[in-house]
Design an enzyme around this catalytic site. Sequence first.
Site, mmCIF file in Angstrom:
data_model
loop_
_atom_site.group_PDB
_atom_site.id
_atom_site.type_symbol
_atom_site.label_atom_id
_atom_site.label_comp_id
_atom_site.label_asym_id
_atom_site.label_seq_id
_atom_site.Cartn_x
_atom_site.Cartn_y
_atom_site.Cartn_z
ATOM 1 N N TYR A 160 31.005 12.623 12.205
ATOM 2 C CA TYR A 160 31.915 13.229 13.174
ATOM 3 C C TYR A 160 31.422 14.662 13.259
ATOM 4 O O TYR A 160 32.142 15.603 13.062
ATOM 5 C CB TYR A 160 33.370 13.085 12.726
ATOM 6 C CG TYR A 160 33.645 13.598 11.328
ATOM 7 C CD1 TYR A 160 33.012 13.046 10.223
ATOM 8 C CD2 TYR A 160 34.518 14.652 11.114
ATOM 9 C CE1 TYR A 160 33.227 13.537 8.959
ATOM 10 C CE2 TYR A 160 34.752 15.138 9.849
ATOM 11 C CZ TYR A 160 34.097 14.575 8.766
ATOM 12 O OH TYR A 160 34.308 15.073 7.510
ATOM 13 N N HIS A 217 37.538 15.354 15.298
ATOM 14 C CA HIS A 217 36.857 14.530 16.290
ATOM 15 C C HIS A 217 37.691 13.347 16.775
ATOM 16 O O HIS A 217 37.221 12.208 16.847
ATOM 17 C CB HIS A 217 35.503 14.062 15.772
ATOM 18 C CG HIS A 217 34.384 14.514 16.649
ATOM 19 N ND1 HIS A 217 34.148 13.951 17.872
ATOM 20 C CD2 HIS A 217 33.472 15.491 16.500
ATOM 21 C CE1 HIS A 217 33.116 14.576 18.422
ATOM 22 N NE2 HIS A 217 32.695 15.523 17.622
HETATM 23 C C1 GCO Z 1 31.941 20.125 19.048
HETATM 24 C C2 GCO Z 1 31.878 18.736 19.506
HETATM 25 C C3 GCO Z 1 30.576 18.219 19.955
HETATM 26 C C4 GCO Z 1 30.626 16.814 20.537
HETATM 27 C C5 GCO Z 1 29.623 16.628 21.606
HETATM 28 C C6 GCO Z 1 29.706 15.264 22.210
HETATM 29 O O1 GCO Z 1 32.997 20.489 18.570
HETATM 30 O O2 GCO Z 1 30.969 20.823 19.203
HETATM 31 O O3 GCO Z 1 32.820 17.908 19.006
HETATM 32 O O4 GCO Z 1 29.569 18.423 19.042
HETATM 33 O O5 GCO Z 1 30.463 15.879 19.545
HETATM 34 O O6 GCO Z 1 29.756 17.627 22.557
HETATM 35 O O7 GCO Z 1 28.749 15.083 23.173
HETATM 36 MG MG MG Z 2 34.553 19.156 18.780
#
Ligand code: GCO
Ligand code: MG
Length: 408
Positions: A160, A217
């Site tokens: 995640y 997440h």
């Molecule tokens: C964050 C995010 C991302 C996502 C991504 C999905 O907080 O930076 O959760 O890393 O996982 O943008 O495409």
């Molecule tokens: Mg995020």
Amino acid sequence: MKITDAKVFIGGPGKNYVTLKIYTDQGLYGLGDATLNNRETLPAIYLRDYIIPNLIGKDPRNSEDIWQFLYRGAYFRRGPIAMAAFGAVDMALWDLKAKLAQMPLYQLFGGKSREGALIYAHATGSDLEQLLDSISHYQEQGYKAVRVQCGIPDMPSASYGVRDNGNKNDDYITDFSGIRPKVEIWDSERYIRYMPEALAKIRDKFGPDLKILHDVHHRLTPREAAAFAKTLEPINLYWLEDPTPAEDQNALRMLRQHSTIPIAIGEVFNSIYDCHTLIKDELIDFIRVSATYAGGITPTKRIVDFAGFHNVRTGFHGAPSHSPISMAAQAHLNAWAPNFGIQEYLVLGTKECDALFPSDHRVENGAFYVSDANGLGVDFDEKEASKYQYEAGSHPIVRLEDGTMWNY
Ligand code: GCO
Ligand code: MG
């Protein structure tokens, strides 16, 4: 002044950046970012087939009317694909407007409210030991804030936002081995049992000053998230991100009634309507929209102003999916916003990326210093761009141990 042409480019070093360049009859051009992570061709087609033919001949200075034309004129409005395409146009028009005014963009919003804007990096590890090393690494580089994600013991795969090369700023989300997604297995019970202990150890080791952020997440149910948030209170997190899937705005009400932990949400939001209730009812502390997915600078600035009335600060999304163009758009908003909070910063700072998007923006001591060049302050090298092309990739998916699909 008239728009004479516009082109869409897809590709980049280790990333399918979608870049829009709008040309005018006065020799000035504007740049926008429409990168929609792992669905990059879709906003590109929207731009090429539906938007660009409608832009030719328009006066680019009328950015508000052009935005309204795109949004209201689409009939089927909102959604990430359309909004990323509109976002690119809007950024390019603001870039042009500020170039015409011969000012850095933040001047058009009301000038600078601060010098460096606080940023956070992603510290990660497949276990706690690795994560602690990764945090130290960013602290040594001057970071005052880090997002911390770590593997969970006995969880078959706990991604995640976890990767095992803890300190590399690569795009660990996209799997370029093909279009079929990797499956990761999730177990909320193990996570809820382990994570409070891991976060307490991090606080213990790094002391009270480090700003610690954690991203759930979208994995928990409202009740689980409320119980989890309560146990994390003594750790004094800077924020807890996406504790529940964002569709259910009522979930945040439940969480709020049980815990005072700061909540950040919004990276998957596409419009002010997605966060209106959350902001108005003061159910969140940080709004995580991005200038790309929220449809550009025009609507994002409205969200920021609205958030300011309700004590909600900004914490714009800045995963590697965003190119240095949208990062620049957000940096100008960050320099101005009276209710600025923090900026996620994960642009791939490689030589190749800098060659493709030259700029004087700089990151120093855990803060982003916006360039004083006219416009967005970032350029796009078309010759460099010709080295890259679209490469198919996929985003991992998540299932529970019995096979049930879950939220990534
Ligand atoms: C964050 C995010 C991302 C996502 C991504 C999905 O907080 O930076 O959760 O890393 O996982 O943008 O495409
Ligand atoms: Mg995020």
